[in-house]
Every structure is written in C-alpha cells, then in structure tokens.
Design an enzyme around this catalytic site. Structure first.
Site, PDB file in Angstrom:
ATOM      1  N   HIS A  78       0.817  -1.224   0.000  1.00 36.15           N
ATOM      2  CA  HIS A  78       0.000   0.000   0.000  1.00 36.15           C
ATOM      3  C   HIS A  78       0.850   1.274   0.000  1.00 36.15           C
ATOM      4  CE1 HIS A  78      -3.006   2.982   0.947  1.00 36.15           C
ATOM      5  NE2 HIS A  78      -2.457   3.208   2.133  1.00 36.15           N
ATOM      6  N   HIS A 102       3.753   7.026   5.408  1.00 38.56           N
ATOM      7  CA  HIS A 102       2.566   7.699   5.937  1.00 38.56           C
ATOM      8  C   HIS A 102       1.785   6.896   6.969  1.00 38.56           C
ATOM      9  CE1 HIS A 102       0.329   5.368   2.844  1.00 38.56           C
ATOM     10  NE2 HIS A 102      -0.715   5.575   3.607  1.00 38.56           N
ATOM     11  N   GLU A 106       0.965   5.668  12.609  1.00 36.71           N
ATOM     12  CA  GLU A 106      -0.399   5.266  12.966  1.00 36.71           C
ATOM     13  C   GLU A 106      -0.516   3.760  13.219  1.00 36.71           C
ATOM     14  OE1 GLU A 106      -4.903   5.431  11.029  1.00 36.71           O
ATOM     15  OE2 GLU A 106      -3.272   6.580  10.135  1.00 36.71           O
ATOM     16  N   ASP A 107       0.171   2.939  12.410  1.00 38.32           N
ATOM     17  CA  ASP A 107      -0.067   1.493  12.436  1.00 38.32           C
ATOM     18  C   ASP A 107       1.086   0.655  12.975  1.00 38.32           C
ATOM     19  OD1 ASP A 107      -2.549   1.950  11.346  1.00 38.32           O
ATOM     20  OD2 ASP A 107      -1.909   1.648   9.279  1.00 38.32           O
ATOM     21  N   ASP A 170      -3.242   8.267  -0.974  1.00 43.37           N
ATOM     22  CA  ASP A 170      -3.630   7.196  -0.050  1.00 43.37           C
ATOM     23  C   ASP A 170      -5.068   6.760  -0.305  1.00 43.37           C
ATOM     24  OD1 ASP A 170      -3.669   5.547   2.354  1.00 43.37           O
ATOM     25  OD2 ASP A 170      -4.753   7.190   3.324  1.00 43.37           O
ATOM     26  N   ASP A 290     -22.435  15.520 -25.442  1.00 41.55           N
ATOM     27  CA  ASP A 290     -20.991  15.711 -25.399  1.00 41.55           C
ATOM     28  C   ASP A 290     -20.313  14.593 -24.603  1.00 41.55           C
ATOM     29  OD1 ASP A 290     -22.089  16.523 -23.049  1.00 41.55           O
ATOM     30  OD2 ASP A 290     -20.964  18.388 -22.863  1.00 41.55           O
TER      31      ASP A 290
END
Length: 772
Positions: A78, A102, A106-107, A170, A290
């Site tokens: 990812h 990134h 957080e993880d 992301d 269009d």
C-alpha cells in the site's frame, strides 16, 4: 511551422481515453513495485541521489513486515503504491518519502520523533499531518471522529499543502482495492470519498486524481447505474470512434491550412461527469451529446482564440453552449475554451481548446508547483497567485473550524460547500472582478462573498443598474452592486430561506450566535435551571467543573458558555446536558462507595439494590450492564436502540433491565424518584461480538407522495437483504406522506447507510428515528 500532430485512434473507454495515474496490478510483489517506483522517479527527477527513498522503503518494509491488507497482500504494498501515485504527479523527494512512511506512526510502533530523527522535521510533519487522530474512544459518535480527523487534516494542509496530496494518493489506492472490503465499508468509504476527497482534488485542480476518485465512488454507490453507463458507452464505441476520428481529421487538415500548430486528440467523458449531467439536467444518456469531446492543444493564448475562430467557421456553434474559462477561470484556476457544435451530419459534439501549460495545470493542479523542488529558485509570481487562488476555499474552511464547535454542523457545512453536483454561476463586481457562486445564488450570497461586514450591513442591491429584490436569482454575466447602510440592524432570519452558498449561510448563523450570544447564554442557564426544578434535581450539586467536563467531551464544545449558548438557541436539549451531568456525578460517587454508604442505603430503603462498581453482567444481547447482577436484558420498544447508540439501563420491577437510548423521550422525562432506577449500560466492544445479532429499529420517512415511492423505498431494503417488519403510510391533504418503517439491522452505521440511500430517493424530504 511544426507539423500538426493528430491522434489517429480514439479509445472509447475512459480508462484509455485519457492519460491516467499509474495503476499497478494487484498482488504484485513489493520488490517489483519498488522497482516501478524508482523507474517512475527517474523519468522526471533531476537528482541521481535517491538514498532517502531507499532508506524510507527499508524502514517501512521492516515496520510493516508482519502486517497484511484485507486482500491478503503484504501491507507494504500500500505505501509503495501511494508513492507511485505521487511519483506520477512528479512530486519532490520529501513528499515521496512521507508517502512511503505515511502509515508507520499510525499502524506500527515507530514514533513521530523517530521519523524526525531519521528524515528531518519536514518529512515528520508531513507524516504527522496524514496520520489520523489516535486514542479516540470507539464509543464516540463516528461523525465526531470523522470531523476531528478532518479538522486536523485541514490544519496540517494550511501549514503544508503536500499533506493533502499524500492523503489523496492514499485514498485513491484504497479506493482501487475497495473490492476486498465488506459492502457496508465500501459504501461508507465511497460516500466519504464522494463528499470530501474528490471535491478537494477538484478544488486543487488535480483532475488526474479527481476523475478516478469520482468514477470509483460511483461504482460502489450506484453499482447498477455505473454498470449500465459502462455498457451503453461501450455499445456506442464503434460508431462514436468513427465519428470522432472523422472530425479530428477535418480539424487537423483545416489547422494545417491556417498554419496553426496544434495537437488534436479525442477523448470520452469519464462516467461520473456523464452521470452528473444526467442527474442535474434530468436527461437520459441518449440526450447527453458531449459524451465524446475533441481537445486542441496550442502554444499560446492567441492561438486558442485563432483556433476557435477556425472551428466556428467550419461548424455551426450551438447558441448558449460556448464557455470562455480562459478569460474567466474556474475557482480551481482551470482554463480552457469550451464550445459545442453541430457536425455536417447534424450530430452535436464538444471541442475544448487550451494551451499546453493550461493542460498541465488542469491535469496536475496545485501539485505542479511542487515539481523539481531540488532545482532551486522560487516559484513565478503567477504560479504563487494561482496557488493562493486555489487555497482560498481552505482558508474559508479554517474560519469555519474556529467558528464552529459543533462537529455535526461543521460536517454539514463542509459537505455542502464541497458538493460535486452543485453548478456555478459567474457574475461581476462593479469594478469588473469575477465572482463564482453556486447556481441559484442571490445578491445576499454575493455580498457575503465580498466580506461578512458587507453582508451584515446590506439593505438592498442593484443588478445591471436596476434595483432588484434581495432574493433575486443571479444570472451568468450579471453586474451586482450591493447597497449597505450603517443603520442596518443586521441580517434577517428569513434570508436563510433563499441563500444558496455555504459561506453566506455560515456567516448569517455566526452573526446570530455572536450578536445574541449573551442572550442565548442567559436563556440556556434558565432552561437548565427550569429543567432541574421540574425533575426535582438540585442544580448546585451537579453544576460543577468535573461534571461539566463530561458534557464538553461528549458533545465536543470548547467551554461551558458555548454549551449554555447552544442550549439557549436550541442546538442541544437541556435534558441531554443535565442527564450527562447526573450520570457523571453518579459515576464518581460509585467509585467512592464504602460499606457505610451501602448500609445507609439499605437502612433507608430495604427494597433498593445497592449499586457496586465491581460487578458487570454480560447479556447475550451484546449489552454490558454495570452495577447489577444477573438480570434479564430487553430492549425498549419506544426508542429501539441499536449498537452504536448511547444507552441507559432502567431497572423494571419483575422484568429485569430495559435498555433505552439516552435521548429517548421517556428517559429524558423521567421524574426524579424514578431516575434512581437508572443504571449505566454499554455495548460490548466490537472484538467481543461476531456481528450476527440483529436489532429492531424504527424510522419515519417524510416525503412528497408520488407513484412508485413505496417501490423505491422497498428496493433500498431488498438490495441490502433486509426484511421490513412493518410499514405504515399516511398521506395528508397537501400530498405529504409519513412512512413509519420497522426493520432489523446490525448497527447504527448500517442504519446511517440505509438512511443516506433513502434520502437520495426523489421526493424524500427528511428521515428521523423514532425516539419514544
């Protein structure tokens, strides 16, 4: 003159019709993806030193090594794919490094300080800006969590706009792999993307990301309509391809004769653009002429208008279908000439004419200003001006953040302002400046777009020199003059009935809140006092800072005066505030309970059950009841609570515990002597349940009655495989229908998703839950 370059073949699928952001195949190994990333960087980056990228990859690989995505792929795939998207936008090394890192804060166990030590403050700030807020209780309203994360993101964007570029990359990769998520999560993420992230990409002028986010969101929000569009566009591929190629050939030959150097290409509109026209103009696909457009790229602005003259000599233009976005750029600084014409065979088509530089700005938007940072030098003045123009909406959002303590109000304003389906109207100030406003805007919207002081002192308006009422609907090209007076008493509440812009609506609301703040605070105090007296509650015993703090946390207010003001103007019910403070008081008292207290309680009333903080009973219903032993638990029929609701238990004599929503009318109106039988209750944490339990809930749908309304509503439930337990319909003399619907669901999130879908049905005015 250079030879005119002509694209000889026009692909009839959006995936191939225009250059798209690079999209690696699923289940590609991390090593192969990393090689693709390096190759993508070397295509545009002037520096041979990619050691920072290499170091970021190694650290991210090590920290994510034991993690998997929902698809089963290694998680490291990812962040690499996010970096590939950023490289496709040709961004600087710091942004690419932050893209790879990134998720590490957080993880994983890696901290902000560790990132700063390894890569410097700049990269660490970018990573922190993308990192979602942590340590938010899962009991908190999901909308509050979303609002707080967005507030943090907007503040980080104000410091460094590259934060949102990483976040968009992301989100784009997450949307590409959304097929591995549950249907409910697909709907939730697609709706958030449609409401927030795609419009932000549009505001920043990054069409390469915006168009793909639009189409991916539509695929999951309206799967049937998306498939139908895909099939119908594909079925016209042969005839349209032949038609576009013939027009391109004619245009190229004529441009050669007129010695205008240009590049002629053909493209198909992306699906969401087609769908938006069908919805806004109430047309079928056959009526959208269009679908396919020809684009002419030239060297300079002079050639744009020269090419336009040639085109209008070749084909007959359709009146009212010419737009000059070069003279009057869109708010995101998009520039181009658009004209719709009739071919020699009578078939309409669209041509867009722009310079190569305009095309680059349209594709990359604000990201274009972060290219080749290492080459040194400063941005040109017009680039700085363009960047400032693109970010004017961000400054407006930051103003709202300061003005609004209520997260629900903030989210409603944000979604309204970023509405993708909203059309625009262009008008002029007396000095000739162009203003872009939502279609249907009035002189009031115009006044507030100039300055809030102009709107607050407005007493009249003139359009094209003529006096007009203040609810006049502005038309394209109108010249607006606002009449102000220092004696004006300020805006009228009636203005809220016809203003269209989010900015005007917000400024009018803020005026009333600030001007009448002291009155609202006083009224709020009186309402709380009156409520306590009616319930026999001693307000002095609960009106303490430690109990007030619980109210501030639950409803996301900055200070106690803001709570009082909100109660005063009706933003929150006084019963909700008092109940929360009583609950906080009891919780603290239970923590301090002693044997003496229990004996006193038993002596005072032998029938009462002493509440202890030690025992908890878990019911099969997924409820944890604090303080009481093994009693049966049932759900109140008056308010039908579901997982995610804030709940209270009520000890019913001979029937165990009844679970109510905390905002249930029956709970709010309990007399004081009955309130002693209330107890704390909560839903089991998500990891403790298997998600198979169903809970009955009831909603009221208010709608304009029409043929097929019942069928459309039923279809929403059948698509989700939900059985309707009962449905009661009443229609009044004015043709307004009230539909009371009862059904079983798993959670509050599922209910919110159903309500969102029902609101999209034609004629539906409002949806509310029954609350007793």
């Amino acid at each position: 003159m250079e030879n005119t370059e002509q694209t000889t073949k026009v692909e009839m699928t959006p995936a191939k019709a225009e250059q798209k952001i690079e999209h690696p195949s699923d289940f590609t190994s991390p090593e192969v993806l990393y090689e693709q990333l390096i190759a993508a960087i070397r295509r545009y980056h002037p520096s041979d030193d990619l050691s920072m990228i290499e170091k970021a990859y190694r650290i991210a690989f090590e920290n994510h090594k034991d993690q998997k995505r929902k698809s089963g792929e290694p998680y490291i795939i990812h962040p690499i794919c996010v970096a590939i998207i950023l490289a496709d936008l040709e961004l600087d090394k710091e942004t690419l490094t932050a893209g790879i890192l990134h998720d590490v804060v957080e993880d994983t166990s890696m901290t902000y300080d560790q990132v700063k030590d390894e890569f410097g403050v700049e990269v660490a700030e970018l990573v922190d800006g993308v990192t979602k807020l942590t340590q938010i209780s899962w009991h908190k309203d999901k909308l509050d969590i979303q609002a707080e994360n967005l507030r943090k993101m907007f503040l980080a964007m104000a410091k460094d706009i590259r934060v949102i570029l990483i976040k968009l990359a992301d989100r784009l990769h997450n949307m590409r792999t959304l097929q591995y998520m549950t249907p409910a999560k697909q709907q939730e993420k697609a709706r958030e993307t449609m409401d927030i992230y795609a419009p932000i990409a549009d505001r920043l002028g990054i069409s390469r990301i915006k168009t793909e986010l639009d189409d991916l969101s539509l695929r999951y929000l309206e799967p049937e309509k998306y498939k139908e569009l895909e099939e119908k566009v594909a079925s016209r591929k042969g005839s349209r391809e032949s038609f576009i190629n013939s027009i391109m050939h004619e245009v190229s030959e004529e441009m050669k004769k007129q010695e205008i150097s240009c590049k002629v290409t053909g493209r198909v509109k992306h699906f969401f653009s087609i769908y938006k026209k069908m919805v806004n103009q109430n047309k079928t696909l056959d009526q959208i002429y269009d679908l396919f457009a020809i684009r002419i790229l030239v060297d300079n602005v002079k050639d744009c208008y020269a090419a336009l003259g040639v085109i209008h000599e070749m084909y007959k233009p359709i009146p009212g279908r010419f737009k000059d976005y070069i003279a009057m750029p869109k708010p995101n600084m998009y520039q181009s000439l658009h004209t719709t014409l009739i071919s020699r065979t009578g078939q309409p088509f669209e041509i867009q004419i722009r310079t190569y530089e305009m095309h680059r700005t349209a594709e990359y938007g604000i990201a274009a200003h972060w290219k080749y940072k290492e080459s040194g030098g400063s941005l040109e003045k017009n680039n700085i001006d363009n960047t400032e123009a693109k970010l004017s909406w961000l400054r407006q959002i930051l103003e709202w953040q300061q003005d609004m303590s209520d997260n629900h109000e903030f989210m409603n304003m944000l979604k309204s302002d970023l509405d993708l389906f909203q059309d625009s109207v262009y008008c002029f100030t007396p000095t000739g400046d162009v203003k872009n406003l939502p279609k249907g805007s009035t002189p009031i919207d115009f006044a507030y777009s100039i300055h809030s002081a102009v709107g607050n002192k407005m007493v009249g308006a003139r359009v094209n020199g003529q006096q007009v009422p203040i609810n006049y609907v502005i038309q394209n090209g109108d010249r607006i003059e606002v009449v102000t007076s220092q004696n004006s008493k300020g805006p009228s509440r009636d203005w809220m009935n016809f203003v269209r812009s989010t900015q005007a609506r917000n400024k009018i609301n803020q005026w009333f809140k600030s001007e009448l703040r002291e009155d609202n605070i006083q009224r709020g105090r009186e309402l709380l006092d009156h409520y306590c007296k009616s319930k026999g509650i001693e307000i002095g015993s609960i009106n303490k800072p430690e109990y007030q703090e619980k109210v501030l946390q639950r409803y996301s207010y900055r200070d106690w005066e803001s709570v009082l003001a909100s109660v005063g103007h009706g933003g929150i019910k006084e019963g909700q505030v008092i109940n929360k403070m009583v609950e906080a008081k009891k919780a603290i008292e239970r923590k301090n309970i002693t044997d003496e207290t229990i004996l006193d309680t038993i002596q005072a009333d032998g029938n009462k059950i002493p509440i202890t903080p030690v025992r908890r009973s878990k019911a099969k219903t997924g409820i944890i009841v604090k303080g009481l032993g093994d009693l049966s638990v049932r759900f109140a029929k008056c308010c039908n609570p579901v997982p995610g609701d804030e709940i209270k238990g009520f000890v019913t004599r001979g029937r165990g515990i009844t679970i109510h929503r905390s905002d249930c009318i029956n709970i709010l109106s309990l007399p004081e002597d009955e309130r002693e039988r209330m107890t704390d209750a909560e839903w089991q944490a998500p990891e403790d349940t298997n998600g198979t339990e169903k809970y009955t809930t009831e909603i009221r749908i208010y709608a304009n009655n029409r043929v097929g309304m019942f069928v459309d509503i039923s279809k929403v439930f059948s698509e989700r495989n939900i059985d309707i337990q009962s449905m009661n319909v009443k229609v009044n003399k004015q043709g307004k229908a009230t539909i009371i619907c009862s059904f079983d669901i798993h959670s509050k999130d599922e209910l919110a998703s159903i309500a969102e879908k029902l609101r999209q049905i034609e004629g539906v005015l409002d949806i509310v839950r029954s609350a007793g």
